[in-house]
Design an enzyme around this catalytic site. Structure first.
Site, PDB file in Angstrom:
ATOM      1  N   SER A 117      95.088  56.900  52.107  1.00  0.00           N
ATOM      2  CA  SER A 117      95.211  57.936  52.830  1.00  0.00           C
ATOM      3  C   SER A 117      94.320  59.045  52.561  1.00  0.00           C
ATOM      4  CB  SER A 117      96.659  58.283  52.778  1.00  0.00           C
ATOM      5  OG  SER A 117      97.167  59.086  53.871  1.00  0.00           O
ATOM      6  N   HIS A 261     102.893  52.904  55.863  1.00  0.00           N
ATOM      7  CA  HIS A 261     101.627  53.811  55.678  1.00  0.00           C
ATOM      8  C   HIS A 261     101.307  53.501  53.934  1.00  0.00           C
ATOM      9  CE1 HIS A 261      98.764  57.037  55.783  1.00  0.00           C
ATOM     10  NE2 HIS A 261      99.196  57.574  55.012  1.00  0.00           N
TER      11      HIS A 261
END
Length: 281
Positions: A117, A261
């Site tokens: 991320s 995620h």
């Protein structure tokens, strides 16, 4: 015991979740930043630098550690995260510069880097602006551009928060939601640490990301690239992945179906072994 030893030999060591925070070391960088990091794995192995995501810290790679055998693992706390210095500004250029200074300070030379991320965004900038420091980059749930401005979920959520955050509040539960169950001890410590993250970091990172577009610098990246993505990611969707893959047509791709995620938390062994196979090539 204070740490988990993942083999019969002490040559491969991973701190336990309980011992993680106290296992960190610290280094002072030439720009005045104090950066905390965890140095684990195989001390004689080739170094692999691990960079965490937004509001996480080096613990974010702890679940993968036991499966990244044969490598010296160096997981950092980005500025404002974990035990590193808190500042007022968090541009991706500053984050990457901190990492470049850290690599030089530890004398690591040219190394492999894996980022998740925000860490993957930092890894892209590091590889683009400091190509002499990066062999390969592994981008876990990454993107070229974050939809983080006013009117978007991240902005409207983070900018209206009252700090410090309640680790037992609704936001933390939502922030750490994953479609696949996560190790509960890891999750407990991660939530506690994220809730303690300074307001300047929560808001400063988001302001920086809202104005960041990495597309123009992709041609500067000469490192080998691997892209890992969980196909249920609510933040960086399929379109984001297609844009990233278009500028890195030779990248190795791994899509993990049913992951969100944080596939490195949801499927730590699978992600770690895929990283090792990629780096071995």
């Amino acid at each position: 015991m204070d740490a988990t030893v993942s083999s019969a030999s002490l040559d491969f060591w991973v701190p336990s979740q309980e011992a993680w925070a106290n296992s960190k070391k610290r280094v002072e960088l030439p720009n005045g930043m104090s950066m905390a990091y965890t140095d684990f794995g195989d001390p004689s192995g080739a170094p692999l630098l691990l960079i965490h995501g937004y509001t996480d810290n080096s613990r974010a790679w702890s679940l993968n550690g036991p499966y990244l055998r044969g490598r010296r693992l160096i997981a950092i706390d980005l500025r404002g995260h974990g035990q590193s210095s808190v500042t007022d500004t968090y541009s991706v250029d500053e984050l990457a510069n901190d990492v470049a200074l850290f690599i030089d300070k530890l004398g690591l030379g040219k190394i492999d880097v894996a980022g998740h991320s925000l860490g993957s965004i930092t890894a892209q900038v590091l590889a683009a602006f400091y190509p002499d420091k990066v062999n390969s980059i592994v981008l876990v749930n990454s993107t070229l551009k974050v939809n983080a401005g006013p009117g978007e979920f991240l902005w409207d959520t983070v900018m209206d928060l009252s700090y410090p955050l309640d680790p037992d509040g609704a936001l933390m539960s939502e922030w750490f939601w994953n479609p696949t169950p996560i190790d509960p001890t890891f999750l407990h410590y991660s939530i506690q640490e994220a809730a303690r993250t300074d307001e300047r970091t929560w808001r400063g990172v988001l302001r920086a990301l809202s104005t960041t577009d990495l597309a123009p610098i992709q041609s500067l990246i000469k490192a080998k690239v691997m892209i890992i993505w969980g196909d249920l990611d609510p933040l960086f969707d399929l379109g984001s992945q297609e844009a990233l893959r278009a500028v890195h047509p030779d990248a190795e791709i791994l899509t993990i179906e049913g992951a969100g995620h944080n596939p490195n938390w949801e499927h730590p062994e699978k992600v770690a072994k895929a990283i090792l196979r990629f780096l071995a090539r």
